[in-house]
Design an enzyme around this catalytic site. Structure first.
Site, PDB file in Angstrom:
ATOM      1  CB  SER A  67      38.732  64.535  23.885  1.00  0.00           C
ATOM      2  OG  SER A  67      40.118  63.821  23.756  1.00  0.00           O
ATOM      3  CD  GLU A  68      39.426  58.574  22.341  1.00  0.00           C
ATOM      4  OE1 GLU A  68      38.747  59.578  21.646  1.00  0.00           O
ATOM      5  OE2 GLU A  68      40.285  57.865  21.817  1.00  0.00           O
TER       6      GLU A  68
END
Lengths: 219, 231, 219, 231
Positions: C45-46
């Site tokens: 998840s960035e």
């Protein structure tokens, strides 16, 4: 003529409250011993530590805790550990306020040479080039003359450079000097018993003498 | 979670070939991948290019590679704590590229982070600047430096888990976390290997994505270069 | 014609053992539900997490633990947390193997447009430009045609671009297609019951049809 | 150790003037400096340039600044979760610069790290590239992007000590550690402020050197944007 300890002691007077400081190997390391205790300062070690403590007791020695000179050290309450990229981010980003380091030559423009002597084995610049290119305030600690009597304060450096136009202040065994914005060594203080004439004769670069030059004080 | 565990150092380094470029963590002798060094000595690979801040001492660390003439080139910031290094350098057997320590660190970090080049003030006006683009930003001069990557990064951590997550201890951290990001294959040796889920996710220094192989090392000597004590 | 869930299910067949994967918002998020359990993969998840777990139970909801879609999530054994610079270092550095994201248009050169429609409020590209510029393998999940019936597979994109020459594979409600190195959509599979003719009529860009085109299978 | 403690949010933000550039940590509403936001609302400063990945929602976070028309310009990667933002943008009251999220993060990191510019592949061939230098490295095109700095960085951590060392929790970390490095003055609000020496030096996310002011915040609401649960 100042001893190494006295040079360190005089430089310690330049340290200001709440500064983060990087001390080079040699005389600069000694400065730590003379920083007035009422000043809160933090020493940075470029191998990844903020808050260098004293050397450990024999029983506390930890091979996983060394300074940039590879000496075993301790931490202080509030110390922080980080990696080498973060360490030089701090240095290059101007977060370290003061760098104190040794030199083989300083020019009247504030250039510094301290890493390489042609013909001698080159060990490398370590973090010195990053430090001199980045720190807001750079003080050089060195002998005024080399062992064979040549002035180390020159019109231009003869040795390969570490950085250009970066040195602000120099403390030698003979004097305290500042680099003038237009170039030249401004004589600020004499070592006890040393005459302006002697400093003049031992400074190959342009020496700027404004009025009476006081003796250093060490109270 | 992906399991990165390999049996031991010998298995971890088995496909490192002659001529490979290796990044090796450590500052002085602190935080060096001792088990991988021993395994490579036994394997006997040659013509290595080694990216490491220092080059060990005569009888420990990378100095042992030099004794066995395994190194073609060193990329470092400070070397020459050992005599064999000096001898090979002066005789032309060994090539050395010296970089400012912060430039070395940032080039490695850039290599891992997909940044092909960046600007730094370190080395402007010095021989380090020769052949490099100089550019002014906000009235100050900077050099353009390129990313560094390696075929293998050999790093040493304090603890690690089977997913490749790493935690370092003290200043043995140094170049290890950034080199872990810049190896096409990163090999981590750890003092203690624990199951995935044993480490606090908030306290991971190197996320497992960067580590391809991990093993628990043994017999760490952790030699001290300058034993300085307060009496 | 595939449902969104079926598109996700088909894309899940592309996932390989030991991959690190970034899933965009929308259909790509659904892919997680269909990844075969015998494959070890890690979702990134960035906003700073490796190892996205399932949504939390009501009692486990933690506002300090969200995904890039700002949904509350959980971690898995072996998860790691990091900052935004480190997150995109992973992405740009090619450490994330596979990116699956939605699109408004894809060109036959592999260009993608998915962030901005002139005349409409622009919300921003978020991490999409970094992801498409960096990932080794990029799969687009989208409807073959827009709601008003226009093909979204075009000779060239008409909307502002997110990235150029980056998409490798497209899974739509009608077909699986790959981008040919020399340009063009190579038809690889048909959705169950969809004819090549229908796909041809709904693909504005150059469609490359080599031999018999199999139907997708979903076992 | 240097003590960075200030009394409260009001004292921490008291010299933030009209026209200042602020970096504000957080991703969505997670990890935003809630106490500093409240203090700035009370102080009522105007014409701010705000660097923040997002712009809050209508009635929380940076959205509250927009309600009071305190913002001149936003530098973000994703905005428009709130109606007032859209209204001000369309009416021309508000200026917005949109950047790829990784470019935003790296520009902030560069600002703190003394790197004036770097190259990134994000945005090549798109409108983000307009006016920027494009350069090829190893056969791939990259844009040159410049460092970002701010007059003040406002960050939120989980724990902090009086020396300014910070530890974050979960994905509330996000932009906070990098922004902490890029503020001329960095103000950290923490859920729990402890004496220097209480935190493990190996587990510090933001070393205290980057933090000029720290205080313990209170009444954290930690609003959730998308409450998704498994039944």
């Amino acid at each position: 003529m100042l001893t190494k300890e006295q040079i360190a002691k005089r430089i310690a007077q330049e340290v200001e409250h709440r500064q983060y400081i990087n001390l080079g190997i040699g005389i600069p390391t000694l400065v730590a011993n003379y920083i007035p205790t009422h000043l809160d300062v933090v020493l940075q070690s470029e191998n990844g530590l903020l808050g260098i403590g004293p050397f450990p007791k024999e029983s506390e020695v930890d091979p996983d805790l060394i300074n940039a000179g590879k000496q075993t050290i301790t931490m202080l309450p509030g110390s922080a550990i980080f990696d080498s990229a973060q360490s030089f981010a701090m240095i290059r980003g101007g977060h370290v306020h003061l760098t104190i380091l040794g030199a083989m030559e300083v020019s009247e423009q504030g250039d510094i040479a301290n890493w390489k002597v042609p013909g001698k084995m080159v060990k490398g610049m370590g973090g010195a080039m990053d430090l001199v290119a980045s720190a807001k305030h750079i003080i050089v600690a060195m002998q005024h003359c080399s062992k064979d009597g040549h002035s180390k304060l020159l019109p231009t450096c003869t040795l390969p450079l570490t950085g250009i136009r970066c040195v602000k202040k120099i403390v030698t065994d003979l004097a305290v000097l500042e680099i003038a914005p237009e170039g030249g060594f401004i004589l600020k203080e004499r070592a006890p018993g040393i005459t302006v004439e002697e400093i003049k004769s031992k400074t190959a670069g342009k020496l700027i003498i404004n009025g009476e030059i006081p003796e250093m004080s060490f109270d | 979670m992906i399991n990165k565990t390999v049996e031991n150092a010998a298995e971890a380094v088995k496909d490192i070939q002659d001529g490979a470029t290796l990044m090796m963590g450590g500052f002085g002798l602190s935080g060096i991948p001792e088990n991988c060094i021993t395994a490579l000595l036994q394997k006997g690979v040659r013509d290595l290019t080694i990216v490491s801040n220092n080059a060990g001492v005569d009888d420990f660390g990378i100095g042992l590679f030099l004794q066995k003439r395994m190194v073609k080139k060193m990329i470092s910031s400070y070397v020459g704590e050992n005599d064999e290094f000096e001898r090979q350098l002066l005789s032309g057997e060994l090539e050395v590229e010296l970089l400012p320590q912060g430039t070395l660190a940032e080039r490695i970090r850039a290599g891992g982070a997909g940044i092909p080049a960046f600007f730094t003030p370190a080395g402007v006006g010095t021989e380090v600047a020769v052949g490099k683009e100089v550019r002014e930003f906000n009235g100050k001069l900077y050099l353009m430096e390129l990313a560094l990557e390696a075929d293998f990064a050999l790093v040493k951590a304090w603890k690690g888990d089977t997913a490749g997550n790493l935690i370092f201890k003290g200043t043995a951290r140094n170049f290890n976390p950034i080199m872990a990001t810049a190896g096409k294959i990163t090999i981590a040796e750890v003092e203690e290997l624990v199951p995935a889920g044993s480490l606090d996710p908030n306290q991971i220094h190197t996320p497992g994505i960067y580590v391809q192989r991990i093993f628990q090392g043994n017999n760490y000597e952790k030699r001290i270069e300058q034993r300085t004590v307060t009496r």
